[in-house]
Each structure stands twice: as structure tokens, then as C-alpha cells.
Design a protein around this motif. Structure first.
Motif, PDB file in Angstrom:
ATOM      1  N   UNK A   1       0.754  -1.249   0.094  1.00 16.15           N
ATOM      2  CA  UNK A   1       0.038   0.376  -0.067  1.00 16.15           C
ATOM      3  C   UNK A   1       0.780   1.686  -0.193  1.00 16.15           C
ATOM      4  N   UNK A   2      -0.263   2.193  -0.736  1.00 19.96           N
ATOM      5  CA  UNK A   2       0.853   3.367  -0.983  1.00 19.96           C
ATOM      6  C   UNK A   2       1.398   4.408  -0.046  1.00 19.96           C
ATOM      7  N   UNK A   3       0.668   4.297   0.725  1.00 22.92           N
ATOM      8  CA  UNK A   3       0.239   4.988   2.854  1.00 22.92           C
ATOM      9  C   UNK A   3       0.621   3.876   3.354  1.00 22.92           C
ATOM     10  N   UNK A   4       1.386   4.441   4.795  1.00 24.29           N
ATOM     11  CA  UNK A   4       1.893   3.561   5.717  1.00 24.29           C
ATOM     12  C   UNK A   4       0.358   3.731   6.799  1.00 24.29           C
ATOM     13  N   UNK A   5      -0.245   2.678   7.652  1.00 21.46           N
ATOM     14  CA  UNK A   5      -1.678   2.860   8.172  1.00 21.46           C
ATOM     15  C   UNK A   5      -1.616   3.647   8.975  1.00 21.46           C
ATOM     16  N   UNK A   6      -2.507   4.587   9.661  1.00 24.31           N
ATOM     17  CA  UNK A   6      -2.190   4.956  10.932  1.00 24.31           C
ATOM     18  C   UNK A   6      -2.821   3.991  11.786  1.00 24.31           C
ATOM     19  N   UNK A   7      -2.066   2.860  12.015  1.00 25.69           N
ATOM     20  CA  UNK A   7      -1.897   1.982  13.659  1.00 25.69           C
ATOM     21  C   UNK A   7      -1.120   1.871  13.957  1.00 25.69           C
ATOM     22  N   UNK A   8       0.294   2.015  12.487  1.00 25.59           N
ATOM     23  CA  UNK A   8       1.520   1.330  12.810  1.00 25.59           C
ATOM     24  C   UNK A   8       2.350   2.442  12.977  1.00 25.59           C
ATOM     25  N   UNK A   9       3.296   2.044  15.049  1.00 22.55           N
ATOM     26  CA  UNK A   9       3.790   2.824  15.218  1.00 22.55           C
ATOM     27  C   UNK A   9       5.379   2.451  15.612  1.00 22.55           C
TER      28      UNK A   9
ATOM     29  N   UNK B   1      16.106   6.313  25.503  1.00 20.59           N
ATOM     30  CA  UNK B   1      17.113   6.884  25.513  1.00 20.59           C
ATOM     31  C   UNK B   1      17.744   6.672  23.343  1.00 20.59           C
ATOM     32  N   UNK B   2      16.143   6.103  23.570  1.00 20.74           N
ATOM     33  CA  UNK B   2      16.300   5.990  21.906  1.00 20.74           C
ATOM     34  C   UNK B   2      17.810   5.164  21.544  1.00 20.74           C
ATOM     35  N   UNK B   3      17.427   3.939  21.988  1.00 18.97           N
ATOM     36  CA  UNK B   3      18.480   2.989  21.774  1.00 18.97           C
ATOM     37  C   UNK B   3      18.464   2.308  21.088  1.00 18.97           C
ATOM     38  N   UNK B   4      17.065   1.889  21.331  1.00 18.21           N
ATOM     39  CA  UNK B   4      16.508   0.589  21.644  1.00 18.21           C
ATOM     40  C   UNK B   4      14.906   0.726  20.532  1.00 18.21           C
ATOM     41  N   UNK B   5      15.049   0.266  19.862  1.00 20.70           N
ATOM     42  CA  UNK B   5      13.460   0.174  19.397  1.00 20.70           C
ATOM     43  C   UNK B   5      12.021  -1.008  18.882  1.00 20.70           C
ATOM     44  N   UNK B   6      10.919  -0.338  18.924  1.00 14.70           N
ATOM     45  CA  UNK B   6       9.648  -2.006  18.614  1.00 14.70           C
ATOM     46  C   UNK B   6       8.768  -1.558  17.398  1.00 14.70           C
TER      47      UNK B   6
ATOM     48  N   UNK C   1       3.961  -3.683   5.783  1.00 15.94           N
ATOM     49  CA  UNK C   1       4.082  -2.447   5.913  1.00 15.94           C
ATOM     50  C   UNK C   1       4.978  -1.992   6.605  1.00 15.94           C
ATOM     51  N   UNK C   2       4.892  -2.614   8.029  1.00 16.93           N
ATOM     52  CA  UNK C   2       5.948  -2.638   8.877  1.00 16.93           C
ATOM     53  C   UNK C   2       7.405  -3.325   8.574  1.00 16.93           C
ATOM     54  N   UNK C   3       7.515  -4.098   7.696  1.00 16.18           N
ATOM     55  CA  UNK C   3       8.816  -4.659   7.258  1.00 16.18           C
ATOM     56  C   UNK C   3       9.152  -3.079   6.124  1.00 16.18           C
ATOM     57  N   UNK C   4       8.456  -2.158   5.453  1.00 15.19           N
ATOM     58  CA  UNK C   4       8.751  -1.403   4.751  1.00 15.19           C
ATOM     59  C   UNK C   4       9.168  -0.539   5.909  1.00 15.19           C
ATOM     60  N   UNK C   5       8.216   0.109   7.099  1.00 15.83           N
ATOM     61  CA  UNK C   5       8.817   0.585   8.073  1.00 15.83           C
ATOM     62  C   UNK C   5       9.915   0.464   8.858  1.00 15.83           C
TER      63      UNK C   5
ATOM     64  N   UNK D   1      13.191   1.611   6.167  1.00 15.22           N
ATOM     65  CA  UNK D   1      13.318   2.788   6.827  1.00 15.22           C
ATOM     66  C   UNK D   1      14.226   4.035   7.908  1.00 15.22           C
ATOM     67  N   UNK D   2      13.660   2.634   8.804  1.00 15.04           N
ATOM     68  CA  UNK D   2      14.834   2.981  10.118  1.00 15.04           C
ATOM     69  C   UNK D   2      16.381   1.888  10.098  1.00 15.04           C
ATOM     70  N   UNK D   3      16.915   1.667   9.071  1.00 17.38           N
ATOM     71  CA  UNK D   3      18.051   1.239   8.117  1.00 17.38           C
ATOM     72  C   UNK D   3      18.523   1.277   8.999  1.00 17.38           C
ATOM     73  N   UNK D   4      19.519   2.238   9.305  1.00 15.56           N
ATOM     74  CA  UNK D   4      20.564   3.116   9.930  1.00 15.56           C
ATOM     75  C   UNK D   4      19.926   3.095  11.551  1.00 15.56           C
ATOM     76  N   UNK D   5      18.928   2.367  12.052  1.00 16.24           N
ATOM     77  CA  UNK D   5      19.048   2.600  13.827  1.00 16.24           C
ATOM     78  C   UNK D   5      19.745   1.932  14.150  1.00 16.24           C
ATOM     79  N   UNK D   6      20.355   2.378  14.902  1.00 16.70           N
ATOM     80  CA  UNK D   6      21.684   1.741  15.826  1.00 16.70           C
ATOM     81  C   UNK D   6      21.001   0.245  16.939  1.00 16.70           C
ATOM     82  N   UNK D   7      20.475  -0.970  15.846  1.00 18.85           N
ATOM     83  CA  UNK D   7      19.907  -2.022  16.375  1.00 18.85           C
ATOM     84  C   UNK D   7      19.822  -2.499  14.829  1.00 18.85           C
ATOM     85  N   UNK D   8      20.297  -4.182  14.793  1.00 17.78           N
ATOM     86  CA  UNK D   8      20.429  -4.562  13.990  1.00 17.78           C
ATOM     87  C   UNK D   8      18.968  -5.671  13.371  1.00 17.78           C
TER      88      UNK D   8
END
Length: 443
Positions: free
Chosen positions: A137-145, A151-156, A199-203, A206-213
Motif C-alpha cells: 500500500x502506498x501509505x502507512x496505516x495510522x495503526x503502525x507505530x 534513550x532512543x537506543x532500541x525500538x520496536x 508495511x511494518x517491513x517497509x517501516x 526506512x529505519x535501517x540506519x537505526x543502531x539496532x540490527x
């Protein structure tokens, strides 16, 4: 990162009209402490926040006070909990939950109370043949976070899926049989989770440079999966705690329909804590309070999920919820009822009771006997049921009898047969009945 998963609070729930506000307040106090002590980063609540669509002012206050307290604890440094994700369940009012959506967003609380319209359009707009084909889908859903720790060092990534209505995932087909409707519904829900995963995979890319493998992806759900345990009461044959929304097999969603890529699936709707299909990462947290007396002996819990970035794995810890109000379901003949009630009396604790008589002898003074047994104790009887009387109610009238063929006294006599009044009580009721009947005929 640590995720705490809970569901099915059912605020405003009562047991035989007994209010449970103190229990809910005690639960929120305990949960707040757990969030601080366990250093939780994200709290997920998987539906059925309230027990009905018009929650009381008292329950609303508890809900908002709890959420604001989490934020205050984070700001003061007492807690690490940076985010709260709430999805609606079948008992919730989507309109009510959505009304406070924007206000709660300022507290880092995301509320998802309806299916995403963009995803629904993709599903319903697709044909039968391509229903299971992967489509971006062209737009990320409003239900994906995308949620980071403080510390902004880890994410989900959380793909928040609420209780889905049939209209969210399928067109109405009156000509379809029940089995075909069930399949169409389940396929539609499957497609919804697939689109969220894509869409989660796309997101994540988009954060592939985030310091988390690897960034874990979590999804939620409020539904009945195949093989789910409902907590059937073996003694009374009554299903505990919830009402099925769909008919037939429509609510039984196959667990293999969840895309394999999800690292954790946080489910709500069933009140018994359990895994689904033997999959450790697909779980119902269960309700924190017993919603019926049949759940009285269940150990309630919340689930702590710890994603270890370095080891690239996850650990599950099950935190038992304290019992804030003792409940007991007493079932048996008169001898067993008296024995069990005496045992509970000796505990000298405040216990709410549901008493169920299942003996074969007709008992006319059941209520009086039970009242005598619990007298001068801390036991409080909320319900007395006579299974023999309940079973006989359908046998009172002959199959060929019609109400219009019976006179007033015949109807009243049969009604009295459904109860367990003593002879003196029956005589008094007959006296009052005849007085009322005489007045009605003289008008």
C-alpha cells in the motif's frame, strides 16, 4: 526493550450487581508499580478496556487517572515507560475510545479503536482470486507505530490491530452460507494482518540506519483463535467471562493465518492466560480479574516480553496478578454445601460466594439454610442457584399446553413450582395472590 502485555480489564464489570471499583483501583496501583519495578518500555492493552459501551464516570476516571499516572512517573524518572498502545475490544465503544484519542496522544498513549480504512479498502476492493496475493500500500496505516525507548537506543514496531468487524474485511454477501461467510471473514482478517506485516517491513527498512540490527515487530488482536481455551466451568457447564460475538465457527481464527514474521502477537478476548497453537510468541494475557465465579481459581497474570537486542531473542515472564477480592464457587448437595461453607468460614476472610445446589432432593428452604450457615461470618453470598429447580422449569408445562388455556391460579401454581419456598411462604404468597386477583376482577 521490555513490553508489558495485558487485556480484558472490563472496567465497570459487576458480579451479581456487586460493584468492583476497589478491585480495579488496587489492580491499577499494582500495575503501575510493576511497570516501574520491571523497567517496562511499552505497555500494550489488547482490548475490552471497559465492560460496556457507556462506561460510568467512575470507571472513566480510573482509566484516565491510570494513563496520566504512567506519564507522570515517566517524567519524574520513576518509570521508563515511554509508550502505551491501547486497542479496542468487542465490549468497547469505538466512538468513546476515539473521542480522547488526540488528548491521550500528548501522553504518548496511542488508541486504535477501529480498523484502518486504507487497509479495509485494499481488502474489500480485491477480488476473490487475489485476496491472498501480497499487495503493497502506498501509505502507512495510522495503526503502525515506531516506538523507541527513552534513550532512543532500541525500538520496536507495533502493528496495532483492534477488534475487527466483518465490514472491515469483507463485503456483505447475503447469498453466502455460514461456512462460506466464516471462510471469507477469516481470509479477510488474514489479509489485514498480512498488509500490516508488509508495511511494518517497509517501516523497518526506512529505519535501517537505526543502531539496532533487528527491530522486533509486534501485532495485537482481539479475537477467538482456533483451539483457544475459554475456561469452561466443568461443574456448571457455563462458559466464563465473555460472550461470543460471531455465530457458528466465524470466531475461530486459525493461528497459522498470522504471518510468520511477527516477533510477538499480543491477544485479548479469552480470559484464560495461554499460548496459541503451541506458539510461545502468540499469547493471550487473560483478564487481570476473575470475570465470573468460574474463574475464581485461575491464577491471573500479565506477560512481560523482553527483547534482547544483543542475543537477538526474546524472553517471556509471567507476572501473577494478586487476588484483590476472594471469590468461591460452592457446588454440591446440601451436605457438601454446608461442609464447604463451614470450611470457608473458618478462614475468617472476606469471600464472595456463588452457591449452586445440584442435589436430587427438592429443597424448599435453600436460601434460609444458606443464610443461617453464613451468619456471623465474613462470607457474603452474592448468588444462590438451584440447578434442580432450573432443570425442572422447562418441565412445568406440558408440551401441548397453551397459556390461553390456563386460568390465573393454574399459571401461578406452576410458577410457584419453579421456586423453593417453604409451605408457610407458599401459603402467604397464595393469600396475597388471591387478594390481588380479587381486586383485579372487581375493577
Amino acid at each position: 526493550m521490555k513490553i508489558l502485555h495485558t487485556s480484558d480489564w472490563h472496567l465497570d464489570h459487576t458480579l451479581y450487581n456487586q460493584r468492583r471499583g476497589e478491585e480495579f483501583s488496587a489492580f491499577f496501583n499494582w500495575l503501575t508499580e510493576v511497570i516501574c519495578q520491571q523497567e517496562v518500555d511499552v505497555l500494550i492493552v489488547s482490548g475490552d478496556i471497559f465492560n460496556n459501551r457507556s462506561p460510568s464516570v467512575s470507571s472513566q476516571r480510573k482509566y484516565f487517572d491510570f494513563l496520566s499516572r504512567i506519564r507522570r512517573d515517566r517524567i519524574s524518572g520513576k518509570s521508563r515507560c515511554e509508550h502505551v498502545i491501547i486497542v479496542s475490544g468487542n465490549h468497547d465503544s469505538s466512538a468513546f475510545l476515539m473521542a480522547s484519542q488526540e488528548v491521550l496522544r500528548t501522553l504518548n498513549v496511542r488508541v486504535v479503536a477501529a480498523g484502518d480504512k486504507a487497509i479495509s479498502k485494499k481488502i474489500i476492493g480485491s477480488s476473490e482470486n487475489d485476496c491472498l496475493q501480497k499487495k503493497k500500500i502506498s501509505e502507512k496505516p495510522e495503526t503502525l507505530f515506531f516506538l523507541m525507548n527513552c534513550e532512543q537506543t532500541e525500538a520496536v514496531i507495533v502493528a496495532a490491530v483492534p477488534f475487527l468487524l466483518p465490514r472491515d474485511v469483507m463485503l456483505s454477501q447475503n447469498a453466502q452460507g455460514e461456512e462460506e461467510k466464516s471462510l471469507t471473514l477469516n481470509r479477510g482478517i488474514q489479509k489485514y494482518y498480512e498488509i500490516m506485516w508488509e508495511d511494518a517491513e517497509i517501516l523497518r527498512q526506512e529505519h535501517k540506519d537505526f543502531p539496532q540490527e533487528k527491530i522486533p515487530v509486534i501485532t495485537t488482536g482481539h479475537l477467538f483463535t482456533q483451539g483457544g481455551k475459554t475456561g469452561l466451568e466443568s461443574q456448571t457447564g457455563i462458559i466464563n467471562g465473555f460472550r461470543d460475538l460471531y455465530v457458528g465457527n466465524m470466531e475461530h481464527f486459525p493461528c497459522q493465518y498470522f504471518p510468520e514474521g511477527y516477533d510477538y502477537v499480543a491477544l485479548g478476548h479469552l480470559h484464560v492466560p495461554q499460548t496459541v497453537g503451541g506458539n510461545e510468541h502468540i499469547r493471550y494475557s487473560g483478564s487481570p480479574l476473575a470475570i465470573s465465579f468460574g474463574e475464581a481459581e485461575q491464577q491471573k497474570q500479565v506477560v512481560l516480553v523482553d527483547f534482547d537486542v544483543k542475543k537477538k531473542d526474546s524472553r517471556f515472564t509471567f507476572l501473577p496478578v494478586p487476588c484483590f477480592q476472594l471469590l468461591a464457587q460452592v457446588v454440591g448437595d446440601m451436605e457438601k454445601l454446608e461442609s464447604e461453607i463451614n470450611r470457608l468460614k473458618n478462614l475468617e476472610k472476606v469471600i464472595w460466594l456463588e452457591v449452586i445446589y445440584v442435589g436430587t432432593e427438592r429443597v424448599f428452604d435453600l436460601q434460609q439454610k444458606i443464610s443461617g450457615w453464613v451468619q456471623n461470618s465474613l462470607l457474603e453470598v452474592l448468588s444462590i442457584r438451584n440447578r434442580m429447580a432450573e432443570q425442572n422449569r422447562t418441565d412445568i408445562f406440558e408440551e401441548t399446553e397453551m397459556l390461553e388455556h390456563l386460568d390465573e391460579e393454574s399459571v401461578f401454581r406452576r410458577r410457584l413450582m419453579m421456586e423453593t419456598f417453604s409451605e408457610d411462604e407458599q401459603a402467604e404468597l397464595w393469600k396475597m395472590f388471591r387478594e390481588i386477583l380479587s381486586e383485579c376482577k372487581n375493577e
